[in-house]
Scaffold this motif. Structure first.
Motif, PDB file in Angstrom:
ATOM      1  N   PHE A 126      51.114 149.245  -0.235  1.00 31.46           N
ATOM      2  CA  PHE A 126      52.570 149.109   0.425  1.00 31.46           C
ATOM      3  C   PHE A 126      52.911 147.901   0.769  1.00 31.46           C
ATOM      4  O   PHE A 126      51.944 147.370   1.777  1.00 31.46           O
ATOM      5  N   ALA A 127      54.203 147.369   0.692  1.00 28.04           N
ATOM      6  CA  ALA A 127      54.537 146.057   1.214  1.00 28.04           C
ATOM      7  C   ALA A 127      55.051 146.383   2.599  1.00 28.04           C
ATOM      8  O   ALA A 127      55.872 147.351   2.724  1.00 28.04           O
ATOM      9  N   LEU A 128      54.666 145.532   3.426  1.00 28.17           N
ATOM     10  CA  LEU A 128      55.142 145.615   4.824  1.00 28.17           C
ATOM     11  C   LEU A 128      56.532 144.829   5.131  1.00 28.17           C
ATOM     12  O   LEU A 128      57.393 145.162   5.909  1.00 28.17           O
ATOM     13  N   LYS A 129      56.789 143.803   4.085  1.00 26.89           N
ATOM     14  CA  LYS A 129      57.994 142.989   4.140  1.00 26.89           C
ATOM     15  C   LYS A 129      58.089 142.196   2.822  1.00 26.89           C
ATOM     16  O   LYS A 129      56.917 142.008   2.475  1.00 26.89           O
ATOM     17  N   VAL A 131      58.866 138.975   1.799  1.00 24.06           N
ATOM     18  CA  VAL A 131      58.778 137.672   2.170  1.00 24.06           C
ATOM     19  C   VAL A 131      59.801 136.811   1.532  1.00 24.06           C
ATOM     20  O   VAL A 131      60.555 135.739   2.073  1.00 24.06           O
ATOM     21  N   LYS A 132      59.759 137.026   0.017  1.00 24.16           N
ATOM     22  CA  LYS A 132      60.470 136.166  -0.724  1.00 24.16           C
ATOM     23  C   LYS A 132      60.836 137.140  -1.780  1.00 24.16           C
ATOM     24  O   LYS A 132      59.906 137.652  -2.564  1.00 24.16           O
ATOM     25  N   TYR A 133      62.033 137.194  -2.231  1.00 29.40           N
ATOM     26  CA  TYR A 133      62.529 137.643  -3.488  1.00 29.40           C
ATOM     27  C   TYR A 133      63.568 136.844  -4.189  1.00 29.40           C
ATOM     28  O   TYR A 133      64.623 136.651  -3.570  1.00 29.40           O
TER      29      TYR A 133
ATOM     30  N   GLN B  57      46.888 137.611  -5.066  1.00 29.29           N
ATOM     31  CA  GLN B  57      46.801 138.363  -3.902  1.00 29.29           C
ATOM     32  C   GLN B  57      46.169 137.347  -2.867  1.00 29.29           C
ATOM     33  O   GLN B  57      45.134 136.763  -3.379  1.00 29.29           O
ATOM     34  N   GLU B  72      54.501 131.530   5.352  1.00 25.90           N
ATOM     35  CA  GLU B  72      55.704 132.309   4.520  1.00 25.90           C
ATOM     36  C   GLU B  72      56.736 131.172   4.250  1.00 25.90           C
ATOM     37  O   GLU B  72      57.499 131.232   3.108  1.00 25.90           O
ATOM     38  N   ILE B  75      55.236 129.286   1.466  1.00 25.45           N
ATOM     39  CA  ILE B  75      55.475 129.915   0.174  1.00 25.45           C
ATOM     40  C   ILE B  75      56.895 129.750  -0.426  1.00 25.45           C
ATOM     41  O   ILE B  75      57.094 129.702  -1.645  1.00 25.45           O
ATOM     42  N   GLU B  83      58.277 136.234  -5.991  1.00 22.23           N
ATOM     43  CA  GLU B  83      58.331 137.141  -5.108  1.00 22.23           C
ATOM     44  C   GLU B  83      57.146 136.877  -4.237  1.00 22.23           C
ATOM     45  O   GLU B  83      55.708 136.419  -4.811  1.00 22.23           O
ATOM     46  N   CYS B  84      57.366 137.407  -3.180  1.00 20.26           N
ATOM     47  CA  CYS B  84      56.014 137.466  -2.187  1.00 20.26           C
ATOM     48  C   CYS B  84      56.106 138.446  -1.196  1.00 20.26           C
ATOM     49  O   CYS B  84      57.182 138.571  -0.593  1.00 20.26           O
ATOM     50  N   TYR B  85      55.244 139.163  -0.906  1.00 20.22           N
ATOM     51  CA  TYR B  85      55.412 140.476  -0.306  1.00 20.22           C
ATOM     52  C   TYR B  85      54.193 140.455   0.816  1.00 20.22           C
ATOM     53  O   TYR B  85      52.914 140.213   0.640  1.00 20.22           O
ATOM     54  N   SER B  86      54.446 140.713   2.054  1.00 16.75           N
ATOM     55  CA  SER B  86      53.522 140.828   2.904  1.00 16.75           C
ATOM     56  C   SER B  86      52.934 142.316   2.930  1.00 16.75           C
ATOM     57  O   SER B  86      53.588 143.184   2.682  1.00 16.75           O
ATOM     58  N   MET B  87      51.507 142.465   2.806  1.00 15.60           N
ATOM     59  CA  MET B  87      51.087 143.605   2.218  1.00 15.60           C
ATOM     60  C   MET B  87      50.117 144.394   3.439  1.00 15.60           C
ATOM     61  O   MET B  87      49.522 143.816   4.112  1.00 15.60           O
ATOM     62  N   SER B  88      50.144 145.780   3.407  1.00 13.44           N
ATOM     63  CA  SER B  88      49.146 146.663   4.116  1.00 13.44           C
ATOM     64  C   SER B  88      47.794 146.705   3.168  1.00 13.44           C
ATOM     65  O   SER B  88      47.901 146.171   1.891  1.00 13.44           O
ATOM     66  N   TYR B  93      49.006 139.094   1.395  1.00 16.16           N
ATOM     67  CA  TYR B  93      49.942 138.894   0.589  1.00 16.16           C
ATOM     68  C   TYR B  93      49.889 139.046  -0.748  1.00 16.16           C
ATOM     69  O   TYR B  93      48.795 139.098  -1.333  1.00 16.16           O
ATOM     70  N   LEU B  94      50.980 139.561  -1.563  1.00 16.24           N
ATOM     71  CA  LEU B  94      50.831 139.711  -3.026  1.00 16.24           C
ATOM     72  C   LEU B  94      52.087 138.719  -3.557  1.00 16.24           C
ATOM     73  O   LEU B  94      53.372 139.034  -3.194  1.00 16.24           O
TER      74      LEU B  94
END
Lengths: 139, 139
Positions: A126-129, A131-133, B57, B72, B75, B83-88, B93-94
């Motif tokens: 799961f993504a928490l946020k 950051v970039k899209y 990752q 962030e 990046i 795309e960049c996501y903060s992950m659980s 990060y992904l």
DNA sequence: TAAAAATTGAAACATATCTTTCATCCATCC
DNA sequence: GGATGGATGAAAGATATGTTTCAATTTTTA
């Protein structure tokens, strides 16, 4: 145009320091060459309760072309799945799905993805946020 | 509009069985509400030699807010990172990056991402094929 | 049920839009 | 060096576009 798809050719011409006619010719050429594709309108995911991004890695039982093709068609039918990639490495597919909450994802996974015959295992993250899209490719 | 961002209000009106004025009012309302955001033009990645999707990752040395925020921002400066996501979970990060070939990715990783002080480890995964890619959120 | 409020469609309006034409300019090639 | 081919900008043209107005209709409220 990757950032502002609805810019007029006149505005574009001014921005790049060329004539509108020149812009039109170049755009037409790029369209014909298949470089510029469709124009889309982006929607704020949070605003429509689809703000949760989930990544799902999938491993297949079988790697034969028929099974793969069937799975790929299958995955296309899910509107929540925005992206799906066939991957190298330990996992066969990587999926990005958007949902409103975890319950909704559970339904997608249990009643959707995992019901496919060719699927062996999956692992969800799961993504928490976000950051970039962006949809804009480099240069 | 998520699929055809350049559709005219007249065409849209016909498609949904309403008047053009009604469409205009609804679109304006959705724009003001922040639901409909920007219009973008999509580009064929293969056509400009950015057809290789790589997922990276990243695990951080430190999880403190300042380091995260700095990473962030950092990046964001890479055009190859779409795309960049903060992950659980185990990875912080992904990232999805688009490049032309593996060499280009090596440069992005070694001379880019991994040079950031807050980065501890990373793990990269290459996409063999983009099975599905859409920007359209469900309904 | 009656009044008030909000929504709708048709038409009109003004404008911005794409597209073509044509003469000019520049670069390239023989 | 002259000629050819391609690209350019300015202007003209035709059309499609978004936006407003107004009367009618529908929905909500009291």
């Amino acid at each position: 145009m990757q950032e502002q798809g609805d810019i007029s050719q006149a505005q574009l011409a001014e921005k790049v320091g060329a004539s509108a006619a020149s812009c039109w010719r170049r755009i037409t050429k790029l369209e014909d060459a298949g470089v510029l594709t469709k124009t889309v309108r982006l929607v704020n995911a949070d605003a429509i309760d689809k703000g949760l991004n989930v990544f799902c890695q999938v491993r297949m039982k079988s790697h034969d072309p028929a099974a793969r093709h069937d799975f790929e068609t299958f995955i296309h039918s899910y509107a929540e799945v925005l992206e799906c990639y066939s991957m190298s490495g330990e996992w066969d597919y990587l999926i990005r799905a958007v949902v409103g909450d975890v319950r909704e994802y559970e339904a997608l996974l249990m009643e959707g993805i995992l019901t496919h015959d060719a699927v062996l295992t999956s692992s969800s993250h799961f993504a928490l946020k976000a950051v970039k899209y962006t949809t804009a490719l480099p240069v």
